[in-house]
Every structure is written in C-alpha cells, then in structure tokens.
Write a protein that holds these residues in place. Structure first.
Motif, mmCIF file in Angstrom:
data_model
loop_
_atom_site.group_PDB
_atom_site.id
_atom_site.type_symbol
_atom_site.label_atom_id
_atom_site.label_comp_id
_atom_site.label_asym_id
_atom_site.label_seq_id
_atom_site.Cartn_x
_atom_site.Cartn_y
_atom_site.Cartn_z
ATOM 1 N N MET A 131 0.829 -1.201 0.000
ATOM 2 C CA MET A 131 0.000 0.000 0.000
ATOM 3 C C MET A 131 0.867 1.257 0.000
ATOM 4 O O MET A 131 0.547 2.236 -0.661
ATOM 5 N N ARG A 132 1.967 1.199 0.776
ATOM 6 C CA ARG A 132 2.848 2.357 0.861
ATOM 7 C C ARG A 132 3.472 2.669 -0.504
ATOM 8 O O ARG A 132 3.620 3.825 -0.870
ATOM 9 N N GLU A 133 3.832 1.646 -1.266
ATOM 10 C CA GLU A 133 4.438 1.865 -2.579
ATOM 11 C C GLU A 133 3.438 2.467 -3.564
ATOM 12 O O GLU A 133 3.796 3.285 -4.402
ATOM 13 N N SER A 134 2.199 2.079 -3.475
ATOM 14 C CA SER A 134 1.202 2.626 -4.408
ATOM 15 C C SER A 134 0.911 4.093 -4.113
ATOM 16 O O SER A 134 0.705 4.894 -5.030
ATOM 17 N N ILE A 135 0.903 4.481 -2.843
ATOM 18 C CA ILE A 135 0.703 5.892 -2.499
ATOM 19 C C ILE A 135 1.913 6.714 -2.945
ATOM 20 O O ILE A 135 1.763 7.802 -3.507
ATOM 21 N N GLY A 136 3.099 6.197 -2.750
ATOM 22 C CA GLY A 136 4.316 6.889 -3.204
ATOM 23 C C GLY A 136 4.358 7.024 -4.711
ATOM 24 O O GLY A 136 4.744 8.057 -5.256
ATOM 25 N N ALA A 137 3.937 5.961 -5.422
ATOM 26 C CA ALA A 137 3.918 6.021 -6.886
ATOM 27 C C ALA A 137 2.878 7.021 -7.375
ATOM 28 O O ALA A 137 3.092 7.705 -8.387
ATOM 29 N N THR A 138 1.770 7.136 -6.666
ATOM 30 C CA THR A 138 0.743 8.113 -7.044
ATOM 31 C C THR A 138 1.273 9.532 -6.897
ATOM 32 O O THR A 138 1.027 10.392 -7.758
ATOM 33 N N TRP A 139 1.977 9.804 -5.814
ATOM 34 C CA TRP A 139 2.562 11.138 -5.608
ATOM 35 C C TRP A 139 3.595 11.448 -6.689
ATOM 36 O O TRP A 139 3.617 12.548 -7.237
ATOM 37 N N ILE A 140 4.446 10.523 -7.003
ATOM 38 C CA ILE A 140 5.463 10.742 -8.045
ATOM 39 C C ILE A 140 4.790 10.950 -9.401
ATOM 40 O O ILE A 140 5.191 11.819 -10.182
ATOM 41 N N PHE A 141 3.762 10.154 -9.689
ATOM 42 C CA PHE A 141 3.033 10.309 -10.946
ATOM 43 C C PHE A 141 2.385 11.685 -11.036
ATOM 44 O O PHE A 141 2.456 12.345 -12.080
ATOM 45 N N SER A 142 1.760 12.160 -9.974
ATOM 46 C CA SER A 142 1.114 13.481 -10.005
ATOM 47 C C SER A 142 2.144 14.604 -10.107
ATOM 48 O O SER A 142 1.893 15.612 -10.767
ATOM 49 N N ILE A 143 3.295 14.456 -9.476
ATOM 50 C CA ILE A 143 4.357 15.468 -9.601
ATOM 51 C C ILE A 143 4.865 15.512 -11.042
ATOM 52 O O ILE A 143 5.042 16.597 -11.623
ATOM 53 N N CYS A 144 5.094 14.341 -11.638
ATOM 54 C CA CYS A 144 5.546 14.306 -13.044
ATOM 55 C C CYS A 144 4.491 14.899 -13.972
ATOM 56 O O CYS A 144 4.826 15.660 -14.897
ATOM 57 N N LEU A 145 3.234 14.578 -13.726
ATOM 58 C CA LEU A 145 2.160 15.122 -14.553
ATOM 59 C C LEU A 145 2.068 16.639 -14.424
ATOM 60 O O LEU A 145 1.867 17.348 -15.423
ATOM 61 N N THR A 146 2.266 17.160 -13.226
ATOM 62 C CA THR A 146 2.255 18.614 -13.007
ATOM 63 C C THR A 146 3.375 19.289 -13.783
ATOM 64 O O THR A 146 3.158 20.317 -14.434
ATOM 65 N N PHE A 147 4.569 18.725 -13.741
ATOM 66 C CA PHE A 147 5.683 19.323 -14.476
ATOM 67 C C PHE A 147 5.478 19.243 -15.987
ATOM 68 O O PHE A 147 5.861 20.159 -16.717
ATOM 69 N N ILE A 148 4.854 18.188 -16.466
ATOM 70 C CA ILE A 148 4.570 18.086 -17.894
ATOM 71 C C ILE A 148 3.578 19.163 -18.308
ATOM 72 O O ILE A 148 3.745 19.813 -19.352
ATOM 73 N N VAL A 149 2.553 19.394 -17.507
ATOM 74 C CA VAL A 149 1.566 20.435 -17.821
ATOM 75 C C VAL A 149 2.218 21.814 -17.788
ATOM 76 O O VAL A 149 1.986 22.646 -18.672
ATOM 77 N N ILE A 150 3.053 22.081 -16.792
ATOM 78 C CA ILE A 150 3.737 23.375 -16.697
ATOM 79 C C ILE A 150 4.661 23.579 -17.894
ATOM 80 O O ILE A 150 4.687 24.657 -18.497
ATOM 81 N N PHE A 151 5.419 22.556 -18.263
ATOM 82 C CA PHE A 151 6.328 22.672 -19.405
ATOM 83 C C PHE A 151 5.562 22.884 -20.700
ATOM 84 O O PHE A 151 5.941 23.716 -21.536
ATOM 85 N N THR A 152 4.454 22.168 -20.892
ATOM 86 C CA THR A 152 3.648 22.326 -22.096
ATOM 87 C C THR A 152 3.037 23.722 -22.167
ATOM 88 O O THR A 152 2.998 24.345 -23.237
ATOM 89 N N ALA A 153 2.566 24.235 -21.036
ATOM 90 C CA ALA A 153 2.001 25.593 -21.003
ATOM 91 C C ALA A 153 3.079 26.626 -21.340
ATOM 92 O O ALA A 153 2.829 27.569 -22.100
ATOM 93 N N TYR A 154 4.268 26.460 -20.788
ATOM 94 C CA TYR A 154 5.370 27.384 -21.088
ATOM 95 C C TYR A 154 5.736 27.338 -22.565
ATOM 96 O O TYR A 154 5.952 28.376 -23.197
#
Length: 164
Positions: free
Chosen positions: A1-24
């Motif tokens: 369970m701990r690994e899935s929560i950590g993977a979700t956080w990493i996935f959302s951080i990566c997705l946020t940076f992709i959106v910011i980079f695409t907007a820029y």
C-alpha cells in the motif's frame, strides 16, 4: 500500500511538471508568432512610407497566410511607455477574415502625427504603433488569458497621409 501511495505522488508530480512545461512552450510559441507578425506589419508600414489605402488588404493577406487567428479589442486610448497619454489617432482595425461584428480585431494600428518637416519636403512626420494579440487558453480549467504586444515604428516621413 505504501508503494502505491508513493507512486501516485510521483506520478502526479511528473504530470504537473509536464503540464507546466507544455504551457510554457505554448506561451513561448504563441508570443513569438504574435511578435513576428507585429514586426512584419511595422516593416510593411515603414516600407510603404505610411499606411496607404491598399495596406489593409496586404496586411490581411499576410495574416491569413500566417494562420494568425488571435483577436482582441483595440483600446481607444493608448498610453506611452512612460505613462503619459499621447494623441494617437483612433485605431485602424485589421481583420484577416472579413469585418468583425463583435468589435474584435487581429491587429490594431495607431498613428501619431508629429508635424511637418522643416526641410521643405511638405510631408508629415509620424509614428505608427501596432498592437497584436495572443491568447492563452486552458480548456480543461476554462482559463482564457489575452496578452497584447505593442510596437512602434521609427519616425517616418508619412507620404501616405500628407495632411497633418
């Protein structure tokens, strides 16, 4: 369970940076296009020694050929860079796809007459200001932001408009 929560956080951080980079990247490309179009319109006015009757058709054809569709409202009053109001003449509204019924234009052109020349040429000296627009739209978040890009021409002998 701990690994899935950590993977979700990493996935959302990566997705946020992709959106910011695409907007820029989208902002950079749109800004560069609007800036290039503004400079080309200013160069056309300077080459023609002012805004002539056939200039509107040439500018419209150029906007169509570049696929420029950003639109905005031309402000009636323009302030100079130092905050003072200058007596810029009312804007010329340039539309690339016919006349706008909503009052929005693809480009706005203003003229500031300085006066007659002292060298006997009987021509007015004038500055031209061109305003182009670019829109930043995020459809998922429903954010539409419009930016204006302004630029001035050199002081030119305005043979196209001999009446000062």
């Amino acid at each position: 369970m701990r690994e899935s929560i950590g993977a979700t956080w990493i996935f959302s951080i990566c997705l946020t940076f992709i959106v910011i980079f695409t907007a820029y990247l989208a902002i950079s490309v749109n800004y560069a296009k609007a800036f290039r179009i503004k400079n080309h319109i200013i160069n056309m006015i300077e080459e023609n020694e002012g805004y002539k009757d056939d200039s509107q058709q040439k500018i419209s054809d150029y906007l169509v050929s570049q696929g420029y569709i950003a639109r905005g409202e031309c402000p009636a009053e323009i302030k100079s860079d130092d905050g003072e109001e200058a007596s810029w003449e009312s804007p010329l509204c340039i539309n690339s796809y016919g006349n706008a019924t909503d009052g929005k234009c693809n480009a706005c052109i203003y003229r500031l007459t300085v006066g007659k020349t002292d060298d006997g040429l009987e021509a007015c000296k004038a500055y031209y200001k061109v305003v182009t627009f670019f829109n930043f739209d995020l459809p998922v978040i429903n954010v539409l932001t419009q930016f204006k890009i302004k630029g001035d021409s050199k002081l030119i002998y305005d043979f196209a408009n001999p009446i000062c």
